[in-house]
Design an enzyme around this catalytic site. Structure first.
Site, PDB file in Angstrom:
ATOM      1  N   CYS A   1       0.562   8.095  59.786  1.00 60.65           N
ATOM      2  CA  CYS A   1       0.996   8.131  58.580  1.00 60.65           C
ATOM      3  C   CYS A   1       0.673   6.389  58.168  1.00 60.65           C
ATOM      4  CB  CYS A   1       2.130   8.324  58.421  1.00 60.65           C
ATOM      5  SG  CYS A   1       2.810   8.967  56.537  1.00 60.65           S
TER       6      CYS A   1
ATOM      7  N   ASN B   1       0.860   4.674  55.370  1.00 63.14           N
ATOM      8  CA  ASN B   1       2.570   4.451  54.499  1.00 63.14           C
ATOM      9  C   ASN B   1       3.645   4.793  55.057  1.00 63.14           C
ATOM     10  OD1 ASN B   1       0.806   5.038  51.507  1.00 63.14           O
ATOM     11  ND2 ASN B   1       1.395   6.536  51.820  1.00 63.14           N
TER      12      ASN B   1
ATOM     13  N   ASN C   1      -5.925  10.619  61.572  1.00 68.67           N
ATOM     14  CA  ASN C   1      -5.698  11.577  61.391  1.00 68.67           C
ATOM     15  C   ASN C   1      -7.304  12.765  60.400  1.00 68.67           C
ATOM     16  OD1 ASN C   1      -4.782   9.770  59.632  1.00 68.67           O
ATOM     17  ND2 ASN C   1      -3.004  11.228  58.862  1.00 68.67           N
TER      18      ASN C   1
ATOM     19  N   ASN D   1      -6.716  16.623  55.978  1.00 66.69           N
ATOM     20  CA  ASN D   1      -6.438  15.983  54.632  1.00 66.69           C
ATOM     21  C   ASN D   1      -7.867  15.950  53.489  1.00 66.69           C
ATOM     22  OD1 ASN D   1      -3.838  15.054  55.396  1.00 66.69           O
ATOM     23  ND2 ASN D   1      -4.713  14.254  57.516  1.00 66.69           N
TER      24      ASN D   1
ATOM     25  N   ARG E   1      -2.492  17.552  54.839  1.00 69.93           N
ATOM     26  CA  ARG E   1      -2.612  18.061  55.216  1.00 69.93           C
ATOM     27  C   ARG E   1      -0.581  18.658  56.040  1.00 69.93           C
ATOM     28  NH1 ARG E   1      -5.190  18.124  61.448  1.00 69.93           N
ATOM     29  NH2 ARG E   1      -3.735  15.739  61.400  1.00 69.93           N
TER      30      ARG E   1
ATOM     31  N   CYS F   1      -0.997   8.245  50.600  1.00 66.99           N
ATOM     32  CA  CYS F   1      -1.866   8.659  51.803  1.00 66.99           C
ATOM     33  C   CYS F   1      -2.286   7.721  52.470  1.00 66.99           C
ATOM     34  CB  CYS F   1      -2.238   9.848  51.536  1.00 66.99           C
ATOM     35  SG  CYS F   1      -2.757  10.569  53.440  1.00 66.99           S
TER      36      CYS F   1
END
Length: 329
Positions: free
Chosen positions: A82, A84, A170, A206, A225, A233
């Site tokens: 992730c 962010n 991801n 995503n 997702r 995102c």
């Protein structure tokens, strides 16, 4: 019964509860406990307003990194990365250790993080590495009849839109569209389908729709997702920036401004001598509040929650971004 202290944070208004496992003495929690706590605390109906997920911070399992980030989405699923969230974890750990740059362990990579020059309004700003970057179908995983999907129409998904797919790590499915497509329900329908049982992306994906704003700026909207539509995102914005550079045969080292419903970031793509690509994501790391909850008998009850003054600074940036985006419609 456990009292859990948290910091409410956001990167581009992609919001999280940051929980330090060592300080809260929960390093021995199972994945099931982390997931259950995330589902309860991140519920948007909770008195604390919920969140997109929880960032669990603990000691690194490797020598070198100053900490490890685990990301659990609001539905209890695990996110391998992730962007962010990593910016806020970077800030938390760098301030904790009185450093300006270091390495942080994530699920699939050890990544460089550093404090960066503010993007405006004196907003705390951090730079994080997004890698590894892979295009092979098996890394997503993806089953659409090609080993690498780049700017190609897949009739089973849509008869007009050209898609690209990349893992960072991801999985992301990306298409460039005009305003009329953004205004339609195409993205929601496609993303909802690909994040339910389907033969193309068995683990979900995503899905980002991207609009060109200028040679050095894009707008990105992402259906994440495990979460759904979010304000932004980080890995999606990074992946979309890379695809834009590749589509245009543009210079990698030049930063790209990426606008989203939650604000603005900058992304720079880099390629080393071995041909390995990495991305640098620069954006806010805002601490909204600090507080605590009681977690007992599967119930999460608010105890304290004290706001900082940082969100007001960020809202000034959001106002500027919204005014700019209106001129691009």
């Amino acid at each position: 019964m456990a009292t859990i202290h948290f910091t409410k944070v956001h990167g581009s208004q992609n919001d999280f509860f940051l929980v330090d496992e060592e300080e809260n003495l929960i390093t021995e929690w199972s994945d099931e406990q982390r997931a259950d706590f995330a589902i309860k605390l991140c519920d948007r109906k909770h008195s604390l307003g919920g969140a997109d997920g929880i960032l669990y911070v603990t000691k690194s399992s490797e020598v070198g990194p100053i900490g490890q980030m685990r990301v659990v989405n609001s539905d209890g699923s695990i996110a391998s990365m992730c962007g962010n969230g990593l910016r806020t974890v970077a800030r938390y750990l760098l301030e904790k250790h009185a450093l300006t740059e270091a390495k942080v362990e994530t699920m699939k990579a050890i990544l460089d993080v550093k404090k960066a020059t503010s993007l405006g309004f004196d907003i705390p700003t951090y730079q994080v590495e997004i890698s590894p970057v892979k295009f092979a179908a098996e890394t997503l995983p993806m089953h659409v009849g090609v080993e690498k999907l780049f700017n190609q129409v897949i009739p089973e998904l849509d008869t007009e839109l050209a898609f690209s797919a990349v893992s960072v790590p991801n999985p992301h499915l990306i298409t460039f569209v005009d305003q009329s497509v953004l205004d339609s329900d195409k993205q929601e329908k496609l993303a909802s389908y690909l994040n339910s049982e389907n033969p193309y992306f068995p683990d979900g994906v995503n899905v980002s729709f991207v609009k060109r704003l200028s040679d050095d700026a894009i707008y990105v909207r992402t259906f994440e997702r495990g979460v759904g539509f979010t304000n932004a995102c980080g890995t999606a914005m990074s992946a979309c920036s890379l695809i834009k550079k590749m589509l245009d045969n543009d210079t990698f080292e030049t930063p790209l401004n990426v606008y989203n419903d939650g604000g603005r970031v900058q992304v720079t793509a880099k390629e080393d001598a071995a041909g390995e690509i990495s991305l640098q994501l620069i954006g806010n790391a805002t601490f909204v509040s600090k507080g605590s909850v009681r977690y007992e008998n599967d119930i999460v009850t608010e105890l304290t929650n004290e706001a900082t003054a940082e969100q007001a600074l960020y809202q000034a940036l959001v106002k500027e971004v919204k005014e700019f985006l209106k001129t691009t419609e």
